[in-house]
Design a protein around this motif. Structure first.
Motif, mmCIF file in Angstrom:
data_model
loop_
_atom_site.group_PDB
_atom_site.id
_atom_site.type_symbol
_atom_site.label_atom_id
_atom_site.label_comp_id
_atom_site.label_asym_id
_atom_site.label_seq_id
_atom_site.Cartn_x
_atom_site.Cartn_y
_atom_site.Cartn_z
ATOM 1 N N THR A 57 53.591 171.490 13.930
ATOM 2 C CA THR A 57 52.526 171.976 13.053
ATOM 3 C C THR A 57 51.580 172.993 13.704
ATOM 4 O O THR A 57 50.616 173.412 13.065
ATOM 5 N N ALA A 58 51.862 173.381 14.943
ATOM 6 C CA ALA A 58 51.000 174.359 15.618
ATOM 7 C C ALA A 58 51.305 175.750 15.068
ATOM 8 O O ALA A 58 52.227 176.422 15.529
ATOM 9 N N VAL A 59 50.536 176.162 14.070
ATOM 10 C CA VAL A 59 50.829 177.390 13.316
ATOM 11 C C VAL A 59 50.894 178.622 14.207
ATOM 12 O O VAL A 59 51.849 179.417 14.118
ATOM 13 N N ASP A 60 49.909 178.821 15.050
ATOM 14 C CA ASP A 60 49.884 180.015 15.902
ATOM 15 C C ASP A 60 50.927 179.939 17.013
ATOM 16 O O ASP A 60 51.620 180.907 17.312
ATOM 17 N N LYS A 61 51.059 178.762 17.617
ATOM 18 C CA LYS A 61 52.006 178.597 18.715
ATOM 19 C C LYS A 61 53.444 178.812 18.265
ATOM 20 O O LYS A 61 54.292 179.291 19.029
ATOM 21 N N SER A 148 41.950 162.730 8.805
ATOM 22 C CA SER A 148 41.896 161.287 9.037
ATOM 23 C C SER A 148 40.969 161.037 10.225
ATOM 24 O O SER A 148 40.362 161.967 10.763
ATOM 25 N N ALA A 149 40.893 159.786 10.644
ATOM 26 C CA ALA A 149 40.094 159.436 11.818
ATOM 27 C C ALA A 149 40.901 159.620 13.100
ATOM 28 O O ALA A 149 40.404 159.365 14.192
ATOM 29 N N HIS A 150 42.153 160.066 12.963
ATOM 30 C CA HIS A 150 43.051 160.182 14.110
ATOM 31 C C HIS A 150 43.410 161.640 14.387
ATOM 32 O O HIS A 150 43.412 162.474 13.490
ATOM 33 N N GLY A 151 43.757 161.928 15.625
ATOM 34 C CA GLY A 151 44.267 163.250 15.968
ATOM 35 C C GLY A 151 43.266 164.370 15.746
ATOM 36 O O GLY A 151 42.066 164.158 15.608
ATOM 37 N N GLY A 152 43.782 165.587 15.707
ATOM 38 C CA GLY A 152 42.925 166.744 15.501
ATOM 39 C C GLY A 152 42.942 167.191 14.056
ATOM 40 O O GLY A 152 44.007 167.317 13.465
ATOM 41 N N ASN A 153 41.769 167.420 13.484
ATOM 42 C CA ASN A 153 41.682 167.901 12.117
ATOM 43 C C ASN A 153 40.308 168.504 11.867
ATOM 44 O O ASN A 153 39.409 168.420 12.714
ATOM 45 N N PHE A 154 40.132 169.100 10.707
ATOM 46 C CA PHE A 154 38.908 169.830 10.384
ATOM 47 C C PHE A 154 37.677 168.936 10.409
ATOM 48 O O PHE A 154 36.618 169.337 10.900
ATOM 49 N N VAL A 155 37.790 167.731 9.891
ATOM 50 C CA VAL A 155 36.637 166.828 9.852
ATOM 51 C C VAL A 155 36.139 166.539 11.263
ATOM 52 O O VAL A 155 34.934 166.654 11.555
ATOM 53 N N LYS A 156 37.038 166.195 12.146
ATOM 54 C CA LYS A 156 36.644 165.861 13.515
ATOM 55 C C LYS A 156 36.115 167.085 14.267
ATOM 56 O O LYS A 156 35.191 166.976 15.073
ATOM 57 N N THR A 157 36.689 168.250 13.959
ATOM 58 C CA THR A 157 36.200 169.483 14.592
ATOM 59 C C THR A 157 34.767 169.785 14.166
ATOM 60 O O THR A 157 33.922 170.135 14.984
ATOM 61 N N VAL A 175 40.834 178.475 -0.246
ATOM 62 C CA VAL A 175 40.568 177.334 -1.122
ATOM 63 C C VAL A 175 41.795 176.434 -1.221
ATOM 64 O O VAL A 175 42.922 176.914 -1.378
ATOM 65 N N GLY A 176 41.568 175.129 -1.113
ATOM 66 C CA GLY A 176 42.674 174.180 -1.211
ATOM 67 C C GLY A 176 42.178 172.776 -1.439
ATOM 68 O O GLY A 176 40.979 172.552 -1.652
ATOM 69 N N GLY A 177 43.074 171.825 -1.342
ATOM 70 C CA GLY A 177 42.716 170.428 -1.563
ATOM 71 C C GLY A 177 42.805 169.629 -0.281
ATOM 72 O O GLY A 177 43.906 169.340 0.199
ATOM 73 N N PRO A 178 41.663 169.251 0.313
ATOM 74 C CA PRO A 178 41.695 168.372 1.488
ATOM 75 C C PRO A 178 42.396 167.058 1.113
ATOM 76 O O PRO A 178 42.159 166.517 0.030
ATOM 77 N N THR A 179 43.234 166.548 1.992
ATOM 78 C CA THR A 179 44.023 165.374 1.638
ATOM 79 C C THR A 179 43.934 164.303 2.726
ATOM 80 O O THR A 179 44.348 164.547 3.868
ATOM 81 N N PRO A 180 43.416 163.125 2.399
ATOM 82 C CA PRO A 180 43.357 162.031 3.375
ATOM 83 C C PRO A 180 44.756 161.591 3.793
ATOM 84 O O PRO A 180 45.629 161.373 2.941
ATOM 85 N N ALA A 181 44.982 161.465 5.080
ATOM 86 C CA ALA A 181 46.308 161.074 5.573
ATOM 87 C C ALA A 181 46.724 159.708 5.035
ATOM 88 O O ALA A 181 47.911 159.467 4.793
ATOM 89 N N ARG A 182 45.746 158.824 4.841
ATOM 90 C CA ARG A 182 46.091 157.493 4.332
ATOM 91 C C ARG A 182 46.681 157.579 2.923
ATOM 92 O O ARG A 182 47.613 156.843 2.589
ATOM 93 N N ASP A 183 46.161 158.483 2.106
ATOM 94 C CA ASP A 183 46.700 158.636 0.752
ATOM 95 C C ASP A 183 48.099 159.236 0.786
ATOM 96 O O ASP A 183 48.945 158.894 -0.048
ATOM 97 N N ILE A 184 48.346 160.135 1.731
ATOM 98 C CA ILE A 184 49.698 160.692 1.875
ATOM 99 C C ILE A 184 50.667 159.578 2.260
ATOM 100 O O ILE A 184 51.772 159.480 1.724
ATOM 101 N N ALA A 185 50.241 158.731 3.187
ATOM 102 C CA ALA A 185 51.084 157.615 3.625
ATOM 103 C C ALA A 185 51.410 156.689 2.453
ATOM 104 O O ALA A 185 52.566 156.288 2.259
ATOM 105 N N LYS A 186 50.394 156.356 1.656
ATOM 106 C CA LYS A 186 50.618 155.492 0.487
ATOM 107 C C LYS A 186 51.590 156.148 -0.486
ATOM 108 O O LYS A 186 52.468 155.472 -1.054
ATOM 109 N N ALA A 273 34.565 159.572 3.057
ATOM 110 C CA ALA A 273 33.618 158.489 3.346
ATOM 111 C C ALA A 273 34.293 157.398 4.168
ATOM 112 O O ALA A 273 33.697 156.858 5.123
ATOM 113 N N GLU A 274 35.539 157.070 3.840
ATOM 114 C CA GLU A 274 36.275 156.044 4.568
ATOM 115 C C GLU A 274 36.574 156.488 6.002
ATOM 116 O O GLU A 274 36.468 155.699 6.946
ATOM 117 N N VAL A 275 36.920 157.771 6.159
ATOM 118 C CA VAL A 275 37.216 158.305 7.495
ATOM 119 C C VAL A 275 35.952 158.290 8.363
ATOM 120 O O VAL A 275 35.980 157.914 9.531
#
Length: 283
Positions: A57-61, A148-157, A175-186, A273-275
Motif C-alpha cells: 500500500t505504499a503509494v509513492d514507494k 483505526s487505532a492500529h498502524g499508520g493512518n490519517f487519524v493518528k498522523t 473528497v472521499g469516504g473515511p472508512t473504519p477498519a473494523r467496519d471493513i473487517a465486519k 469516536a470508537e477509535v
C-alpha cells in the motif's frame, strides 16, 4: 474456519478480534512475493473461506518498486483466487479507490472504467482482473481512507502533529469516504459467509464511510472529537505535492453492496469516536 492473509495491517488486526478462531498468515508464514506459496497454504489449511487483507500500500514507494508491488497486489491474489476457485470456496479481496482516475465529483460505481494514476493503482487493477478471471465465488471490496487505532493512518498522523503545532494546512480538494477498519473487517466476514450459501453474489463492490468529506474537514472532526484546539487551513492539492498524484474524487457508490449483502455504509464519525477511545487507553 476462515483463513486470512495478513496479520498486522489495520483490517487484519480488526479481523483478529472478530475471528479469534481464524487462521492468520503474516509475512513470516506467507510471503506474498511468493504467490505459489500462498496457494499451497490454502490447500494445506483447507479453510471454508479466504480473506486477503494484505497488500503493498505504499503509494509513492511503489513507483520505484513495481516488481514487488505487482507480486503482492496482482500475482498473489490471483493465485489465491485460482486456488479458492479450484476448491470451490469463497475468496474476499480488499481493493481500493486508487483504481480510478479521481476525476469529477460523482461517486464511482463498481463498473465505472478504471484509470489509475500510478503503479499502486495499476497493480491493484491487475489483481482485481486476476481474481475475476479465476471464476470462483469471489468478492472484490473496494474501500478508501482506512483508519483505526492500529498502524499508520490519517487519524493518528493528525493527533501526532497536534502535539507540537497549533495550526495545520490540510488538502481540501480531495473528497472521499473515511472508512473504519473494523467496519471493513465486519463487511468481509459477512460477505464471505453469504458467498458460502450463494456463490451467485460474486462480483465487485464498494464500501466506504459516510458522509463523503474532504481531508481538511475530516481533520476538523478529528480535532473536535479529540477535544483539541487546532486551526485547520484549507489548501489545494497543488500546495502539497507528492511523487504520485492522489485522486481528487474518491467518492464511491455503495448501493450494490447494500442491495446484495445488506451492508450499509458505516458512519465514520461514530467509528472515529470508537477509535479515539481506544487510542486514549493506549496513551
Amino acid at each position: 474456519m476462515i483463513l486470512v492473509f495478513g496479520k498486522t495491517g489495520q483490517v487484519a488486526t480488526e479481523l483478529q478480534t472478530l475471528l479469534p478462531e481464524a487462521t492468520f498468515l503474516g509475512r513470516d508464514e506467507a510471503d506474498l512475493t511468493d504467490p505459489l506459496l500462498c496457494g499451497r497454504k490454502i490447500r494445506e489449511i483447507k479453510p471454508e473461506a479466504v480473506i486477503n487483507a494484505a497488500a503493498y500500500t505504499a503509494v509513492d514507494k511503489a513507483e520505484g518498486d513495481p516488481l514487488v508491488a505487482t507480486l503482492v497486489n496482482a500475482a498473489a491474489p490471483t493465485e489465491m483466487a485460482e486456488t479458492c476457485a479450484d476448491l470451490g470456496i469463497p475468496f474476499v479481496h480488499i481493493s481500493t479507490d486508487y483504481v480510478f482516475d479521481g476525476e469529477g465529483e460523482a461517486p464511482f460505481f463498481p463498473d465505472h472504467p478504471t484509470g489509475p494514476l500510478g503503479v499502486y493503482g495499476e497493480t491493484k487493477i491487475e489483481g482485481e482482473n486476476g481474481v475475476r478471471e479465476a471464476g470462483g465465488p469471489f468478492a472484490i471490496l473496494r474501500t478508501s481512507w482506512v483508519f483505526s487505532a492500529h498502524g499508520g493512518n490519517f487519524v493518528k498522523t493528525m493527533l501526532r502533529l497536534a502535539e507540537t503545532r497549533d495550526k495545520l494546512t490540510v488538502v481540501a480538494d480531495q473528497v472521499g469516504g473515511p472508512t473504519p477498519a473494523r467496519d471493513i473487517a465486519k463487511a468481509c466476514v459477512s460477505i464471505a459467509d453469504q458467498l458460502k450459501t450463494d456463490p451467485n453474489r460474486a462480483g465487485t463492490y464498494h464500501f466506504s464511510g459516510a458522509p463523503d468529506v474532504s481531508w481538511a474537514d475530516f481533520a476538523r472532526e478529528i480535532f473536535a472529537q479529540a477535544g483539541k484546539v487546532m486551526g485547520v487551513e484549507d489548501i489545494p492539492t497543488s500546495a502539497y505535492p507528492t511523487s504520485v498524484a492522489r485522486p481528487g474524487n474518491s467518492r464511491m457508490n455503495c448501493e450494490t453492496t447494500k442491495a446484495v449483502f445488506g451492508i450499509d455504509r458505516p458512519d465514520w464519525k461514530t467509528g472515529l469516536a470508537e477509535v479515539l477511545k481506544k487510542l486514549e487507553k493506549t496513551l
